[in-house]
Motif scaffolding. Structure first.
Motif, PDB file in Angstrom:
ATOM      1  N   LYS A   8       0.190 -10.244  18.074  1.00 53.45           N
ATOM      2  CA  LYS A   8       1.285 -11.207  18.232  1.00 53.45           C
ATOM      3  C   LYS A   8       0.766 -12.632  18.188  1.00 53.45           C
ATOM      4  N   GLY A   9       1.453 -13.454  17.413  1.00 47.47           N
ATOM      5  CA  GLY A   9       1.069 -14.852  17.294  1.00 47.47           C
ATOM      6  C   GLY A   9       0.031 -15.111  16.219  1.00 47.47           C
ATOM      7  N   ARG A  10      -0.569 -14.047  15.683  1.00 45.92           N
ATOM      8  CA  ARG A  10      -1.598 -14.222  14.643  1.00 45.92           C
ATOM      9  C   ARG A  10      -1.180 -13.602  13.309  1.00 45.92           C
ATOM     10  N   PHE A  11      -0.433 -12.518  13.368  1.00 44.52           N
ATOM     11  CA  PHE A  11      -0.026 -11.799  12.161  1.00 44.52           C
ATOM     12  C   PHE A  11       1.479 -11.971  11.946  1.00 44.52           C
ATOM     13  N   THR A  12       1.874 -12.003  10.676  1.00 45.22           N
ATOM     14  CA  THR A  12       3.280 -12.094  10.313  1.00 45.22           C
ATOM     15  C   THR A  12       3.566 -11.137   9.169  1.00 45.22           C
ATOM     16  N   THR A  13       4.629 -10.356   9.313  1.00 45.21           N
ATOM     17  CA  THR A  13       5.030  -9.471   8.233  1.00 45.21           C
ATOM     18  C   THR A  13       6.309  -9.978   7.583  1.00 45.21           C
ATOM     19  N   SER A  14       6.443  -9.725   6.301  1.00 49.88           N
ATOM     20  CA  SER A  14       7.640 -10.118   5.561  1.00 49.88           C
ATOM     21  C   SER A  14       7.855  -9.117   4.439  1.00 49.88           C
ATOM     22  N   ARG A  15       9.021  -9.189   3.824  1.00 46.56           N
ATOM     23  CA  ARG A  15       9.315  -8.267   2.732  1.00 46.56           C
ATOM     24  C   ARG A  15      10.105  -8.973   1.653  1.00 46.56           C
ATOM     25  N   ASP A  16       9.895  -8.514   0.444  1.00 44.96           N
ATOM     26  CA  ASP A  16      10.670  -8.984  -0.709  1.00 44.96           C
ATOM     27  C   ASP A  16      11.388  -7.761  -1.257  1.00 44.96           C
ATOM     28  N   ASN A  17      12.635  -7.611  -0.903  1.00 48.58           N
ATOM     29  CA  ASN A  17      13.383  -6.418  -1.290  1.00 48.58           C
ATOM     30  C   ASN A  17      13.557  -6.323  -2.803  1.00 48.58           C
ATOM     31  N   ALA A  18      13.638  -7.449  -3.472  1.00 47.33           N
ATOM     32  CA  ALA A  18      13.788  -7.429  -4.923  1.00 47.33           C
ATOM     33  C   ALA A  18      12.545  -6.872  -5.616  1.00 47.33           C
ATOM     34  N   LYS A  19      11.392  -7.105  -5.001  1.00 47.75           N
ATOM     35  CA  LYS A  19      10.139  -6.622  -5.579  1.00 47.75           C
ATOM     36  C   LYS A  19       9.676  -5.304  -4.976  1.00 47.75           C
ATOM     37  N   GLY A  20      10.375  -4.840  -3.948  1.00 46.67           N
ATOM     38  CA  GLY A  20       9.956  -3.604  -3.300  1.00 46.67           C
ATOM     39  C   GLY A  20       8.577  -3.718  -2.678  1.00 46.67           C
ATOM     40  N   THR A  21       8.316  -4.855  -2.057  1.00 45.75           N
ATOM     41  CA  THR A  21       6.987  -5.144  -1.530  1.00 45.75           C
ATOM     42  C   THR A  21       7.091  -5.689  -0.112  1.00 45.75           C
ATOM     43  N   VAL A  22       6.141  -5.269   0.715  1.00 42.82           N
ATOM     44  CA  VAL A  22       6.030  -5.786   2.069  1.00 42.82           C
ATOM     45  C   VAL A  22       4.651  -6.424   2.214  1.00 42.82           C
ATOM     46  N   TYR A  23       4.598  -7.480   3.024  1.00 47.21           N
ATOM     47  CA  TYR A  23       3.374  -8.257   3.172  1.00 47.21           C
ATOM     48  C   TYR A  23       2.950  -8.319   4.639  1.00 47.21           C
ATOM     49  N   LEU A  24       1.652  -8.524   4.838  1.00 49.19           N
ATOM     50  CA  LEU A  24       1.129  -8.774   6.170  1.00 49.19           C
ATOM     51  C   LEU A  24       0.185  -9.957   6.067  1.00 49.19           C
ATOM     52  N   GLN A  25       0.597 -11.093   6.613  1.00 51.45           N
ATOM     53  CA  GLN A  25      -0.243 -12.274   6.675  1.00 51.45           C
ATOM     54  C   GLN A  25      -1.028 -12.240   7.970  1.00 51.45           C
ATOM     55  N   MET A  26      -2.343 -12.255   7.861  1.00 49.30           N
ATOM     56  CA  MET A  26      -3.213 -12.147   9.022  1.00 49.30           C
ATOM     57  C   MET A  26      -4.022 -13.426   9.160  1.00 49.30           C
ATOM     58  N   ASN A  27      -3.854 -14.106  10.257  1.00 48.90           N
ATOM     59  CA  ASN A  27      -4.569 -15.350  10.538  1.00 48.90           C
ATOM     60  C   ASN A  27      -5.442 -15.188  11.773  1.00 48.90           C
ATOM     61  N   SER A  28      -6.380 -16.104  11.936  1.00 52.59           N
ATOM     62  CA  SER A  28      -7.274 -16.106  13.104  1.00 52.59           C
ATOM     63  C   SER A  28      -7.877 -14.719  13.323  1.00 52.59           C
ATOM     64  N   LEU A  29      -8.405 -14.157  12.272  1.00 52.78           N
ATOM     65  CA  LEU A  29      -8.919 -12.789  12.340  1.00 52.78           C
ATOM     66  C   LEU A  29     -10.126 -12.700  13.266  1.00 52.78           C
ATOM     67  N   LYS A  30     -10.208 -11.570  13.948  1.00 53.11           N
ATOM     68  CA  LYS A  30     -11.280 -11.299  14.900  1.00 53.11           C
ATOM     69  C   LYS A  30     -12.029 -10.040  14.467  1.00 53.11           C
ATOM     70  N   PRO A  31     -13.266  -9.890  14.895  1.00 58.31           N
ATOM     71  CA  PRO A  31     -13.999  -8.657  14.544  1.00 58.31           C
ATOM     72  C   PRO A  31     -13.248  -7.390  14.961  1.00 58.31           C
ATOM     73  N   GLU A  32     -12.519  -7.449  16.055  1.00 58.09           N
ATOM     74  CA  GLU A  32     -11.772  -6.263  16.500  1.00 58.09           C
ATOM     75  C   GLU A  32     -10.559  -5.952  15.631  1.00 58.09           C
ATOM     76  N   ASP A  33     -10.263  -6.794  14.656  1.00 55.92           N
ATOM     77  CA  ASP A  33      -9.217  -6.479  13.686  1.00 55.92           C
ATOM     78  C   ASP A  33      -9.746  -5.595  12.564  1.00 55.92           C
ATOM     79  N   THR A  34     -11.037  -5.357  12.546  1.00 54.69           N
ATOM     80  CA  THR A  34     -11.634  -4.493  11.531  1.00 54.69           C
ATOM     81  C   THR A  34     -11.051  -3.093  11.616  1.00 54.69           C
ATOM     82  N   ALA A  35     -10.506  -2.617  10.506  1.00 53.56           N
ATOM     83  CA  ALA A  35      -9.850  -1.311  10.478  1.00 53.56           C
ATOM     84  C   ALA A  35      -9.372  -1.023   9.062  1.00 53.56           C
ATOM     85  N   VAL A  36      -8.944   0.209   8.863  1.00 49.82           N
ATOM     86  CA  VAL A  36      -8.171   0.541   7.667  1.00 49.82           C
ATOM     87  C   VAL A  36      -6.707   0.280   7.987  1.00 49.82           C
TER      88      VAL A  36
END
Length: 117
Positions: free
Chosen positions: A66-94
């Motif tokens: 919360k406060g670092r990541f933002t999700t959005s979607r473009d329904n026309a393109k059938g695509t969802v996004y995840l903007q990740m800011n202020s990344l930390k080592p503990e964000d490492t994952a699949v």
């Protein structure tokens, strides 16, 4: 058949930013009627919720992003996004893309995000 294809994962330094994308492939997939989301799984840990977004844009986030990541979607393109800011080592994952409509759920194959100096 529906395929969710993630992209954008890579190695990034702590404090950096990344944007993940997930495209829903399949000409008959009713993208706009699905809640879309992102989950992640680090080695040795359970898969956890990162973010969800409903068809009309309501969002929810896991406490750790919360406060670092933002999700959005473009329904026309059938695509969802995840903007990740202020990344930390503990964000490492699949990071996995997820689509759900009343229990009819689909998963992508995942994209690796590594946060390290």
């Amino acid at each position: 058949q529906v395929q969710l294809v993630e992209s954008g994962g890579e190695l990034v330094q702590p404090g950096g930013s990344l944007r993940l994308s997930c495209a829903a492939a399949g000409s008959t997939f009713p993208f706009t009627s699905y809640t879309m989301g992102w989950y992640r799984q680090a080695p040795g840990k359970q898969r956890e919720l990162v973010a969800l977004i409903t068809w009309d844009g309501d969002t929810a986030y896991g406490d750790s992003v919360k406060g670092r990541f933002t999700t959005s979607r473009d329904n026309a393109k059938g695509t969802v996004y995840l903007q990740m800011n202020s990344l930390k080592p503990e964000d490492t994952a699949v990071y996995y893309c997820y689509a759900d409509r009343h229990g009819d759920a689909y998963w992508g194959r995942g994209t690796q995000v590594t946060v390290s100096s």
